[in-house]
Design an enzyme around this catalytic site. Structure first.
Site, mmCIF file in Angstrom:
data_model
loop_
_atom_site.group_PDB
_atom_site.id
_atom_site.type_symbol
_atom_site.label_atom_id
_atom_site.label_comp_id
_atom_site.label_asym_id
_atom_site.label_seq_id
_atom_site.Cartn_x
_atom_site.Cartn_y
_atom_site.Cartn_z
ATOM 1 N N ASP A 159 -27.761 -3.107 -24.725
ATOM 2 C CA ASP A 159 -26.683 -4.039 -24.426
ATOM 3 C C ASP A 159 -27.122 -5.473 -24.782
ATOM 4 O O ASP A 159 -26.496 -6.168 -25.584
ATOM 5 C CB ASP A 159 -26.325 -3.936 -22.936
ATOM 6 N N HIS A 200 -32.987 3.679 -20.454
ATOM 7 C CA HIS A 200 -32.184 2.467 -20.219
ATOM 8 C C HIS A 200 -33.053 1.245 -20.522
ATOM 9 O O HIS A 200 -34.253 1.360 -20.731
ATOM 10 C CB HIS A 200 -31.710 2.426 -18.757
ATOM 11 N N GLY A 201 -32.415 0.087 -20.490
ATOM 12 C CA GLY A 201 -33.180 -1.157 -20.663
ATOM 13 C C GLY A 201 -33.979 -1.168 -21.953
ATOM 14 O O GLY A 201 -35.132 -1.586 -21.976
ATOM 15 N N ASP A 206 -21.097 3.698 -18.116
ATOM 16 C CA ASP A 206 -22.495 3.333 -17.853
ATOM 17 C C ASP A 206 -22.639 2.934 -16.375
ATOM 18 O O ASP A 206 -21.859 2.122 -15.870
ATOM 19 C CB ASP A 206 -22.839 2.151 -18.769
ATOM 20 N N SER A 209 -19.627 -0.576 -18.815
ATOM 21 C CA SER A 209 -20.079 -0.669 -17.419
ATOM 22 C C SER A 209 -18.856 -0.837 -16.514
ATOM 23 O O SER A 209 -17.750 -1.127 -16.992
ATOM 24 C CB SER A 209 -21.002 -1.883 -17.257
ATOM 25 N N SER A 257 -33.287 -2.700 -24.983
ATOM 26 C CA SER A 257 -33.142 -3.763 -25.985
ATOM 27 C C SER A 257 -34.517 -4.270 -26.374
ATOM 28 O O SER A 257 -35.428 -4.352 -25.547
ATOM 29 C CB SER A 257 -32.287 -4.908 -25.430
ATOM 30 N N ASN A 315 -30.280 3.183 -24.465
ATOM 31 C CA ASN A 315 -29.244 2.233 -24.037
ATOM 32 C C ASN A 315 -29.551 0.807 -24.480
ATOM 33 O O ASN A 315 -30.632 0.276 -24.189
ATOM 34 C CB ASN A 315 -29.139 2.238 -22.510
ATOM 35 N N HIS A 320 -33.404 -3.851 -17.287
ATOM 36 C CA HIS A 320 -32.270 -4.446 -17.994
ATOM 37 C C HIS A 320 -32.510 -5.929 -18.288
ATOM 38 O O HIS A 320 -33.301 -6.570 -17.610
ATOM 39 C CB HIS A 320 -30.997 -4.312 -17.151
ATOM 40 N N GLY A 321 -31.797 -6.437 -19.275
ATOM 41 C CA GLY A 321 -31.792 -7.876 -19.509
ATOM 42 C C GLY A 321 -32.767 -8.349 -20.569
ATOM 43 O O GLY A 321 -33.409 -7.556 -21.265
HETATM 44 P P1 13P Z 1 -30.672 -3.721 -22.065
HETATM 45 O O1 13P Z 1 -30.399 -4.788 -21.059
HETATM 46 O O2 13P Z 1 -32.121 -3.619 -22.392
HETATM 47 O O3 13P Z 1 -29.841 -3.877 -23.288
HETATM 48 O O4 13P Z 1 -30.275 -2.312 -21.402
HETATM 49 C C1 13P Z 1 -28.944 -1.896 -21.335
HETATM 50 C C2 13P Z 1 -28.762 -0.699 -20.468
HETATM 51 O O5 13P Z 1 -29.685 -0.022 -20.063
HETATM 52 C C3 13P Z 1 -27.374 -0.365 -20.118
HETATM 53 O O6 13P Z 1 -27.286 0.703 -19.228
HETATM 54 O O1 G3H Z 2 -26.797 -1.716 -17.304
HETATM 55 C C1 G3H Z 2 -26.116 -2.708 -17.372
HETATM 56 C C2 G3H Z 2 -25.475 -3.100 -18.644
HETATM 57 O O2 G3H Z 2 -26.307 -3.933 -19.390
HETATM 58 C C3 G3H Z 2 -24.108 -3.672 -18.398
HETATM 59 O O3 G3H Z 2 -24.159 -4.876 -17.739
HETATM 60 O O4 G3H Z 2 -22.657 -5.103 -15.743
HETATM 61 O O5 G3H Z 2 -23.193 -7.052 -17.227
HETATM 62 O O6 G3H Z 2 -21.663 -5.234 -18.008
HETATM 63 P P1 G3H Z 2 -22.838 -5.599 -17.143
HETATM 64 ZN ZN ZN Z 3 -28.785 0.869 -17.753
#
Ligand code: 13P
Ligand code: G3H
Ligand code: ZN
Length: 322
Positions: free
Chosen positions: A254, A209-210, A83, A50, A212, A252, A178-179
């Site tokens: 994270d 995305h998002g 990203d 990112s 997890s 994706n 996200h998160g």
């Molecule tokens: P998560 O927060 O679900 O891991 O998503 C990460 C993401 O979409 C990064 O671009």
């Molecule tokens: O989409 C966001 C990713 O999870 C990256 O997050 O800005 O905390 O590195 P970050």
């Molecule tokens: Zn994302």
């Protein structure tokens, strides 16, 4: 060495109908954990940074760590991806650092402005052979530092967006965010939109995305060892598999690897408070990421595909884009 354009990894995934995880990285142990999983399962992999991660590592550290992954794993196809790039400047910087793929996320703008910004990035990146991902619709929750109101991707807009911009990959909004706190009660996703979107843009890679899963065992482990993540929950693996069946190619992730590492660090600190060598907790954190990511590579169908194709270079892609 197999640093490849992301487009090649996604084209191959589309041909065979599997998904490829794109894992966010900030530090060496995360990268090593992900690469250990790719090696063990023989999977192609996308490692992504990112803007925040690049800034945190003063750009140059993360660039070299990502390139170390390539040097250390010559048999694995690896794409280095930016990203959520937000401006042409962030894209320029990533290409200068050697990334083979960039995301321009102009989804907070209206359709016309999103098209304009995205096309500008495609016109800039493709002559370098660099892949471009864009986003249409907005995710729930918070994307980096921008608060978004959820706006699911409208299948009717997708064809025009792709045609006018020339993007290689498109992030779709289907109710993920996200998160670690994605749903207040039962997970609800508009997976049915994926097939409808794919029908309209069959050669464009769709991105979730998002994604997890926030595994309950990781949440419980963090909480057991002094953490406080009540009601954390994510996207069930079965929903991601359903997405892949319907046309998702890039997933994706994270939050899950952050949680895997945090769980181990908390465990080591709690069980062996006398330890103070960072290797004693970052090493187990790295192993936990390897185990987690290997299970995703199996679940997404990526495993076993590392040797399927000859790696392309950015030079090859330059010609293809002409
Ligand atoms: P998560 O927060 O679900 O891991 O998503 C990460 C993401 O979409 C990064 O671009
Ligand atoms: O989409 C966001 C990713 O999870 C990256 O997050 O800005 O905390 O590195 P970050
Ligand atoms: Zn994302």
């Amino acid at each position: 060495m197999a640093l490849v354009p992301m487009k090649q990894i996604l084209d191959e995934a589309m041909k065979k109908g599997y998904g490829v995880g794109a894992y966010n990285v900030n530090n060496m142990e995360q990268i090593q954990g992900i690469m250990a999983a790719a090696k063990k399962t023989q999977s192609p992999v996308i490692i992504q940074a990112s803007r925040g991660a690049l800034k945190y590592t003063n750009f140059t550290y993360l660039k070299h760590l990502m390139k170390a992954a390539v040097e250390d794993n010559p048999e694995i196809p690896i794409a280095m991806h930016l990203d959520h790039g937000d401006t042409i400047d962030s894209v320029r910087k990533a290409i200068e650092l050697g990334f083979t793929s960039v995301m321009i996320d102009a989804s907070k703008h209206d359709f016309e402005e999103n098209v304009r910004i995205t096309k500008e990035v495609v016109d800039y990146a493709h002559p370098f052979g660099v892949t471009v991902e864009a986003e249409l619709g907005t995710l729930g929750g918070i994307e980096e530092d921008v608060e978004n109101v959820v706006k699911l991707t409208e299948p009717a807009q997708v064809e025009e967006f792709v045609k006018r911009t020339g993007v290689d990959a498109l992030a779709v909004a289907i109710g993920t965010s996200h998160g670690a706190y994605k749903f207040k009660s039962e997970p609800k996703l508009a997976i049915h939109l994926v097939g409808k979107i794919k029908e309209r843009v069959p050669v464009t890679a769709l991105v979730m995305h998002g994604s997890s899963s926030v595994p309950a065992e990781l949440r419980d482990k963090i909480n057991k060892y002094g953490g406080n993540m009540p009601n954390a929950c994510g996207v069930p693996v079965s929903a991601i598999q359903e997405g892949i069946k319907n046309g998702i190619s890039k997933i994706n992730v994270d939050t899950d690897s952050r949680m895997a590492m945090t769980g181990e660090i908390r465990r080591v600190f709690t069980e062996t408070p006398e330890k103070f060598d960072p290797r004693d907790y970052l090493g187990p954190g790295r192993d936990a990421i390897a185990e987690l990511v290997a299970s995703k590579m199996e679940a997404f169908g990526t495993a076993g595909h590392a040797g399927d194709y000859e790696p392309k270079t950015l030079e090859d892609m330059k010609e293809e884009y002409q």
